[in-house]
Scaffold this motif. Structure first.
Motif, PDB file in Angstrom:
ATOM      1  N   LYS A  44       0.920  -1.591   0.153  1.00 37.44           N
ATOM      2  CA  LYS A  44       0.387   0.203   0.274  1.00 37.44           C
ATOM      3  C   LYS A  44       0.701   1.331   0.209  1.00 37.44           C
ATOM      4  O   LYS A  44       1.890   0.650   0.436  1.00 37.44           O
ATOM      5  N   LEU A  45       0.429   1.980  -0.431  1.00 37.53           N
ATOM      6  CA  LEU A  45       0.692   3.741  -0.552  1.00 37.53           C
ATOM      7  C   LEU A  45       0.731   4.843   0.588  1.00 37.53           C
ATOM      8  O   LEU A  45       0.969   5.281   1.140  1.00 37.53           O
ATOM      9  N   GLY A  46      -0.951   4.331   1.378  1.00 36.92           N
ATOM     10  CA  GLY A  46      -0.956   4.631   2.516  1.00 36.92           C
ATOM     11  C   GLY A  46      -2.310   4.501   2.714  1.00 36.92           C
ATOM     12  O   GLY A  46      -2.521   3.440   2.433  1.00 36.92           O
ATOM     13  N   ASP A  47      -2.489   4.833   4.336  1.00 35.79           N
ATOM     14  CA  ASP A  47      -3.163   4.120   4.804  1.00 35.79           C
ATOM     15  C   ASP A  47      -4.288   4.826   6.000  1.00 35.79           C
ATOM     16  O   ASP A  47      -3.819   6.285   6.638  1.00 35.79           O
ATOM     17  N   PHE A  48      -5.543   4.620   6.950  1.00 38.23           N
ATOM     18  CA  PHE A  48      -5.796   4.953   7.743  1.00 38.23           C
ATOM     19  C   PHE A  48      -6.750   4.164   8.573  1.00 38.23           C
ATOM     20  O   PHE A  48      -7.496   3.265   7.569  1.00 38.23           O
ATOM     21  N   ARG A  49      -6.240   4.589   9.625  1.00 45.95           N
ATOM     22  CA  ARG A  49      -6.552   3.482  10.892  1.00 45.95           C
ATOM     23  C   ARG A  49      -7.710   4.272  12.383  1.00 45.95           C
ATOM     24  O   ARG A  49      -6.619   4.794  12.555  1.00 45.95           O
ATOM     25  N   LYS A  50      -8.730   3.395  12.141  1.00 47.91           N
ATOM     26  CA  LYS A  50      -9.203   4.518  13.650  1.00 47.91           C
ATOM     27  C   LYS A  50      -9.890   2.863  14.439  1.00 47.91           C
ATOM     28  O   LYS A  50     -11.219   2.758  14.137  1.00 47.91           O
ATOM     29  N   LYS A  51      -9.265   3.326  15.649  1.00 45.15           N
ATOM     30  CA  LYS A  51     -10.033   1.894  16.656  1.00 45.15           C
ATOM     31  C   LYS A  51     -10.930   2.940  17.659  1.00 45.15           C
ATOM     32  O   LYS A  51     -10.650   3.742  17.619  1.00 45.15           O
ATOM     33  N   PRO A  52     -11.702   2.306  17.555  1.00 44.47           N
ATOM     34  CA  PRO A  52     -12.392   2.582  19.068  1.00 44.47           C
ATOM     35  C   PRO A  52     -12.034   3.634  20.487  1.00 44.47           C
ATOM     36  O   PRO A  52     -11.993   3.917  20.895  1.00 44.47           O
ATOM     37  N   SER A  53     -10.974   2.449  20.223  1.00 41.03           N
ATOM     38  CA  SER A  53     -10.272   2.594  21.890  1.00 41.03           C
ATOM     39  C   SER A  53      -9.532   3.904  22.182  1.00 41.03           C
ATOM     40  O   SER A  53      -8.700   4.396  22.578  1.00 41.03           O
ATOM     41  N   ASP A  54      -9.065   4.284  20.136  1.00 36.35           N
ATOM     42  CA  ASP A  54      -7.679   5.314  20.412  1.00 36.35           C
ATOM     43  C   ASP A  54      -8.250   6.297  20.713  1.00 36.35           C
ATOM     44  O   ASP A  54      -9.959   6.794  19.735  1.00 36.35           O
ATOM     45  N   ASP A  55      -7.763   7.552  20.856  1.00 35.51           N
ATOM     46  CA  ASP A  55      -8.056   8.836  21.132  1.00 35.51           C
ATOM     47  C   ASP A  55      -7.889   9.325  19.936  1.00 35.51           C
ATOM     48  O   ASP A  55      -9.472  10.128  18.742  1.00 35.51           O
ATOM     49  N   LEU A  56      -6.768   9.521  18.576  1.00 34.47           N
ATOM     50  CA  LEU A  56      -7.057  10.256  17.101  1.00 34.47           C
ATOM     51  C   LEU A  56      -6.928   8.511  16.032  1.00 34.47           C
ATOM     52  O   LEU A  56      -6.298   7.464  16.698  1.00 34.47           O
ATOM     53  N   ALA A  57      -7.458   9.122  15.240  1.00 36.36           N
ATOM     54  CA  ALA A  57      -6.708   8.780  14.585  1.00 36.36           C
ATOM     55  C   ALA A  57      -5.141   8.460  13.929  1.00 36.36           C
ATOM     56  O   ALA A  57      -5.018   8.954  14.276  1.00 36.36           O
ATOM     57  N   ILE A  58      -5.414   7.420  12.582  1.00 34.79           N
ATOM     58  CA  ILE A  58      -3.807   6.768  12.430  1.00 34.79           C
ATOM     59  C   ILE A  58      -3.657   7.266  11.004  1.00 34.79           C
ATOM     60  O   ILE A  58      -5.037   6.271  10.674  1.00 34.79           O
ATOM     61  N   ILE A  59      -3.425   8.247  10.168  1.00 37.69           N
ATOM     62  CA  ILE A  59      -2.651   7.977   8.268  1.00 37.69           C
ATOM     63  C   ILE A  59      -1.495   8.029   8.235  1.00 37.69           C
ATOM     64  O   ILE A  59      -0.699   8.156   8.617  1.00 37.69           O
ATOM     65  N   THR A  60      -0.949   6.452   7.274  1.00 36.09           N
ATOM     66  CA  THR A  60       0.087   6.658   7.227  1.00 36.09           C
ATOM     67  C   THR A  60       0.557   7.247   5.278  1.00 36.09           C
ATOM     68  O   THR A  60      -0.899   6.906   5.226  1.00 36.09           O
ATOM     69  N   VAL A  61       1.995   7.666   5.092  1.00 26.92           N
ATOM     70  CA  VAL A  61       1.928   8.057   3.956  1.00 26.92           C
ATOM     71  C   VAL A  61       2.966   7.346   3.475  1.00 26.92           C
ATOM     72  O   VAL A  61       4.229   7.538   3.719  1.00 26.92           O
ATOM     73  N   ASN A  62       3.517   6.708   2.823  1.00 24.96           N
ATOM     74  CA  ASN A  62       4.778   6.379   1.900  1.00 24.96           C
ATOM     75  C   ASN A  62       5.715   7.276   1.878  1.00 24.96           C
ATOM     76  O   ASN A  62       5.735   8.268   1.330  1.00 24.96           O
ATOM     77  N   GLU A  63       7.707   6.697   2.877  1.00 24.14           N
ATOM     78  CA  GLU A  63       7.705   8.210   2.287  1.00 24.14           C
ATOM     79  C   GLU A  63       8.834   8.383   1.039  1.00 24.14           C
ATOM     80  O   GLU A  63       9.331   9.003   0.435  1.00 24.14           O
ATOM     81  N   ASN A  64       9.114   6.651   0.423  1.00 19.79           N
ATOM     82  CA  ASN A  64       9.204   6.907  -1.152  1.00 19.79           C
ATOM     83  C   ASN A  64       8.303   7.774  -2.597  1.00 19.79           C
ATOM     84  O   ASN A  64       9.268   7.589  -3.484  1.00 19.79           O
ATOM     85  N   LEU A  65       7.503   8.213  -2.164  1.00 18.88           N
ATOM     86  CA  LEU A  65       6.801   9.396  -2.880  1.00 18.88           C
ATOM     87  C   LEU A  65       6.788  10.130  -3.247  1.00 18.88           C
ATOM     88  O   LEU A  65       7.303  10.868  -2.779  1.00 18.88           O
ATOM     89  N   ASN A  66       6.937  10.650  -4.757  1.00 18.63           N
ATOM     90  CA  ASN A  66       7.390  11.937  -5.728  1.00 18.63           C
ATOM     91  C   ASN A  66       6.494  12.612  -4.349  1.00 18.63           C
ATOM     92  O   ASN A  66       4.884  12.485  -3.905  1.00 18.63           O
ATOM     93  N   PRO A  67       7.031  13.991  -4.331  1.00 17.11           N
ATOM     94  CA  PRO A  67       5.762  15.000  -3.536  1.00 17.11           C
ATOM     95  C   PRO A  67       4.394  15.299  -4.142  1.00 17.11           C
ATOM     96  O   PRO A  67       3.643  15.243  -2.882  1.00 17.11           O
ATOM     97  N   TYR A  68       4.050  14.726  -5.324  1.00 14.02           N
ATOM     98  CA  TYR A  68       2.234  14.786  -5.544  1.00 14.02           C
ATOM     99  C   TYR A  68       1.675  13.823  -5.562  1.00 14.02           C
ATOM    100  O   TYR A  68       0.974  13.737  -5.374  1.00 14.02           O
TER     101      TYR A  68
END
Length: 207
Positions: A44-68
Motif C-alpha cells: 500500500k501507498l498509505g492508509d487510514f486506521r481508527k480503533k474505538p479505543s484510540d483517541d486519534l485516528a492514524i494516517i500513514t503515507v509512504n516516504e518514497n512517493l514523489n511530492p505529488y
C-alpha cells in the motif's frame, strides 16, 4: 504553533509540494490525527486506521512517493478520516460519501501552483469520479511516474520494471502475475507471496 504542530508542519514541508504545505497542514489542524510517514511498503501507498479505543485516528503515507503522489495519497486518506468522523463504519470505505469528501478536499489543491501541467490535467480528469486506488488511473499514474524519475533516480515503478526481479524494503522479490492495480510477487528468501502496488517504487535487481 506548539512543538507538536511544528513537527507536523515540518513533516509536510519535507514531503508535499511547497505551495501545498499550508493547505495540507490546515486539514490536519481542523481535525487532528496521528500522521506517520512510513517506510516503503509493498502492499500500500498509505492508509487510514481508527480503533474505538484510540483517541486519534492514524494516517500513514509512504516516504518514497514523489511530492505529488504523496499529496494525493495524503488527501485520499484525510477524506477517509472525515467520512469516519461523521459516519463511523456505517458506509462503504470508497462509497459516495468518500468520493464527495475526496473531491471537496482535493479541489483547492488542483492548481498549477501545486501540480505540473501534465499531472494536473490527469488529476482533474481522475477527480471527476475518483476510484479506490488513486494510482490505478493509468494517465494519472503515468504522469506521476515521470515525476518519480526526478525524485528517485535509482528507482522505477513496479509497473515499468523491465526485468522480473527487484528490491523493496531490503528484500528481493520476483514478479509472478498482473492483477488490476497490483502485481503478485514472491519474496525469494521466504517464498511468501505478496500483492505489490503497481506504482510502488522499487530498485531493479540483477543477479
Amino acid at each position: 504553533m506548539d512543538f507538536y504542530e511544528q513537527n507536523i508542519y515540518k513533516r509536510l514541508q519535507r514531503f508535499v509540494p511547497e505551495h501545498a504545505v499550508d493547505l495540507a497542514f490546515s486539514l490536519w489542524k481542523e481535525h487532528p490525527f496521528r500522521f506517520v510517514v512510513s517506510k516503503a511498503r509493498a502492499t500500500k501507498l498509505g492508509d487510514f486506521r481508527k480503533k474505538p479505543s484510540d483517541d486519534l485516528a492514524i494516517i500513514t503515507v509512504n516516504e518514497n512517493l514523489n511530492p505529488y503522489a504523496f499529496l494525493i495519497t495524503y488527501v485520499h486518506e484525510v477524506a477517509h478520516h472525515r467520512v469516519y468522523t461523521v459516519h463511523k463504519n456505517s458506509v462503504l470505505p470508497h462509497g459516495n460519501e468518500w468520493k464527495l469528501a475526496f473531491q471537496k478536499i482535493m479541489l483547492p489543491f488542483q492548481t498549477s501552483q501545486i501540480f505540473p501541467a501534465e499531472v494536473l490535467k490527469a488529476l482533474n480528469s481522475y477527480m471527476r469520479n475518483p476510484k479506490a486506488a488513486s494510482l490505478s488511473d493509468i494517465k494519472l499514474a503515468q504522469a506521476l511516474q515521470k515525476q518519480d524519475n526526478f525524485a528517485h533516480p535509482h528507482e522505477v515503478s513496479l509497473m515499468e520494471l523491465e526485468g522480473d526481479k527487484f528490491k523493496l524494503e531490503n528484500k528481493v522479490f520476483q514478479k509472478l502475475e498482473n492483477r488490476r492495480t497490483r502485481i503478485k510477487c514472491v519474496e525469494l528468501k521466504s517464498g511468501k507471496n505478496y500483492l505489490v502496488h503497481k506504482m510502488a517504487m522499487v530498485i531493479p535487481f540483477n543477479e
